[in-house]
Write a protein that holds these residues in place. Structure first.
Motif, PDB file in Angstrom:
ATOM      1  N   ALA A 102     107.349 127.681  25.296  1.00  0.00           N
ATOM      2  CA  ALA A 102     107.991 127.456  23.996  1.00  0.00           C
ATOM      3  C   ALA A 102     107.156 128.046  22.868  1.00  0.00           C
ATOM      4  O   ALA A 102     107.696 128.633  21.915  1.00  0.00           O
ATOM      5  N   GLU A 103     105.841 127.932  22.987  1.00  0.00           N
ATOM      6  CA  GLU A 103     104.962 128.490  21.965  1.00  0.00           C
ATOM      7  C   GLU A 103     104.984 130.017  22.000  1.00  0.00           C
ATOM      8  O   GLU A 103     104.913 130.667  20.959  1.00  0.00           O
ATOM      9  N   GLU A 104     105.090 130.570  23.206  1.00  0.00           N
ATOM     10  CA  GLU A 104     105.190 132.026  23.315  1.00  0.00           C
ATOM     11  C   GLU A 104     106.491 132.520  22.688  1.00  0.00           C
ATOM     12  O   GLU A 104     106.495 133.534  21.968  1.00  0.00           O
ATOM     13  N   VAL A 124     104.414 141.558  22.857  1.00  0.00           N
ATOM     14  CA  VAL A 124     103.207 141.230  22.085  1.00  0.00           C
ATOM     15  C   VAL A 124     102.858 139.756  22.259  1.00  0.00           C
ATOM     16  O   VAL A 124     101.698 139.387  22.489  1.00  0.00           O
ATOM     17  N   ALA A 125     103.869 138.894  22.151  1.00  0.00           N
ATOM     18  CA  ALA A 125     103.643 137.451  22.308  1.00  0.00           C
ATOM     19  C   ALA A 125     103.125 137.137  23.708  1.00  0.00           C
ATOM     20  O   ALA A 125     102.236 136.282  23.882  1.00  0.00           O
ATOM     21  N   ALA A 135      95.705 132.970  21.455  1.00  0.00           N
ATOM     22  CA  ALA A 135      97.010 132.441  21.058  1.00  0.00           C
ATOM     23  C   ALA A 135      96.854 131.366  19.992  1.00  0.00           C
ATOM     24  O   ALA A 135      97.616 131.332  19.008  1.00  0.00           O
ATOM     25  N   LEU A 136      95.867 130.498  20.166  1.00  0.00           N
ATOM     26  CA  LEU A 136      95.627 129.450  19.170  1.00  0.00           C
ATOM     27  C   LEU A 136      95.278 130.056  17.822  1.00  0.00           C
ATOM     28  O   LEU A 136      95.782 129.614  16.772  1.00  0.00           O
ATOM     29  N   ALA A 137      94.420 131.074  17.826  1.00  0.00           N
ATOM     30  CA  ALA A 137      94.014 131.714  16.572  1.00  0.00           C
ATOM     31  C   ALA A 137      95.207 132.342  15.860  1.00  0.00           C
ATOM     32  O   ALA A 137      95.361 132.216  14.641  1.00  0.00           O
ATOM     33  N   VAL A 138      96.075 133.013  16.632  1.00  0.00           N
ATOM     34  CA  VAL A 138      97.241 133.662  16.031  1.00  0.00           C
ATOM     35  C   VAL A 138      98.222 132.632  15.492  1.00  0.00           C
ATOM     36  O   VAL A 138      98.739 132.759  14.379  1.00  0.00           O
ATOM     37  N   HIS A 139      98.497 131.580  16.268  1.00  0.00           N
ATOM     38  CA  HIS A 139      99.406 130.530  15.813  1.00  0.00           C
ATOM     39  C   HIS A 139      98.861 129.834  14.564  1.00  0.00           C
ATOM     40  O   HIS A 139      99.610 129.559  13.622  1.00  0.00           O
TER      41      HIS A 139
END
Length: 239
Positions: A102-104, A124-125, A135-139
């Motif tokens: 879901a996060e992706e 990219v995701a 992923a945490l940094a980007v979110h």
């Protein structure tokens, strides 16, 4: 054939100012705060009494009180912001652990919303989501506007505020500490410092150095003049 097609990297022909001001902005504004507030305080006391010991004591008290107040306030403010950001980052980390797909998908939709075509956005995701920390940094950057690995330090903010305020507040006080009698030396020193600080601020604004310098000088001089007038009125009343 374009530069991209020929493998030639396009040159960048313009530069932008650092709109956040980096370290310069808080340092200069902290010093200006100390300068204006203590200059006005000293002028007000000097308007009510000619006793240089009383004026110097007031200036020292103003420097200490202002510096500790600034440091304490900055510490609490930055600590509160960092704690809130960390709490939200922890929420995001748990969601990445519990619902990675879901996060992706959410990340892919974010890129689609920014103009990337859906297929590229999903790829990219997918690549970013391979590494949980990336992923945490980007979110966190996209959703919260913060870098999980670069949250501001409340201690550093407090120390910086204390030092910058103290430097500014010392300028109008220094002539009295050196035994100079009369307000005029403090006025000259403070005026020069106000103009210089305003000129430095022009590095992070679109204004010319002389305009920024004169504006800051006018603001500081007006504050000191009004406080001096109040001190003169109170001193004349015998309070």
């Amino acid at each position: 054939m374009t530069g991209a097609d020929s493998g030639v990297r396009a040159e960048i022909h313009h530069q932008h100012r650092d709109v956040n001001g980096g370290w310069l902005r808080p340092a200069v504004f902290g010093a200006m705060d100390g300068l204006v507030s203590n200059f006005a305080l000293i002028a007000g006391v000097a308007g009510g009494t000619a006793d240089t010991k009383v004026i110097a004591l007031a200036g020292v008290a103003g420097l200490a009180a202002g510096a500790f107040s600034m440091a304490g306030g900055e510490y609490v403010s930055v600590a509160s912001q960092s704690e809130m950001a960390q709490a939200e980052i922890d929420v995001e980390r748990r969601e990445l652990e519990r619902n990675p797909q879901a996060e992706e998908d959410e990340l892919a939709q974010l890129y689609v919303g920014r103009g990337v075509d859906p297929e590229t956005a999903r790829e990219v995701a997918r690549q970013i989501s391979r590494n949980p920390e990336s992923a945490l940094a980007v979110h966190a950057q996209a959703e919260l506007g913060v870098d999980p690995h670069d949250l501001p330090s409340p201690v550093l903010a407090a120390v910086s505020s204390f030092l910058s305020f103290s430097v500014g507040a010392l300028i109008p006080l220094l002539p009295y500490l050196l035994g100079v009698r009369g307000l005029w030396v403090s006025v000259i020193a403070s005026s020069v410092a106000l103009f210089a600080a305003g000129a430095v601020v022009s590095r992070v604004t679109a204004r010319t150095w002389w305009f920024s310098g004169l504006r800051q000088l006018l603001v500081g001089a007006l504050a000191a003049a009004l406080t001096w007038g109040l001190g003169t009125a109170v001193g004349a009343s015998g309070l």
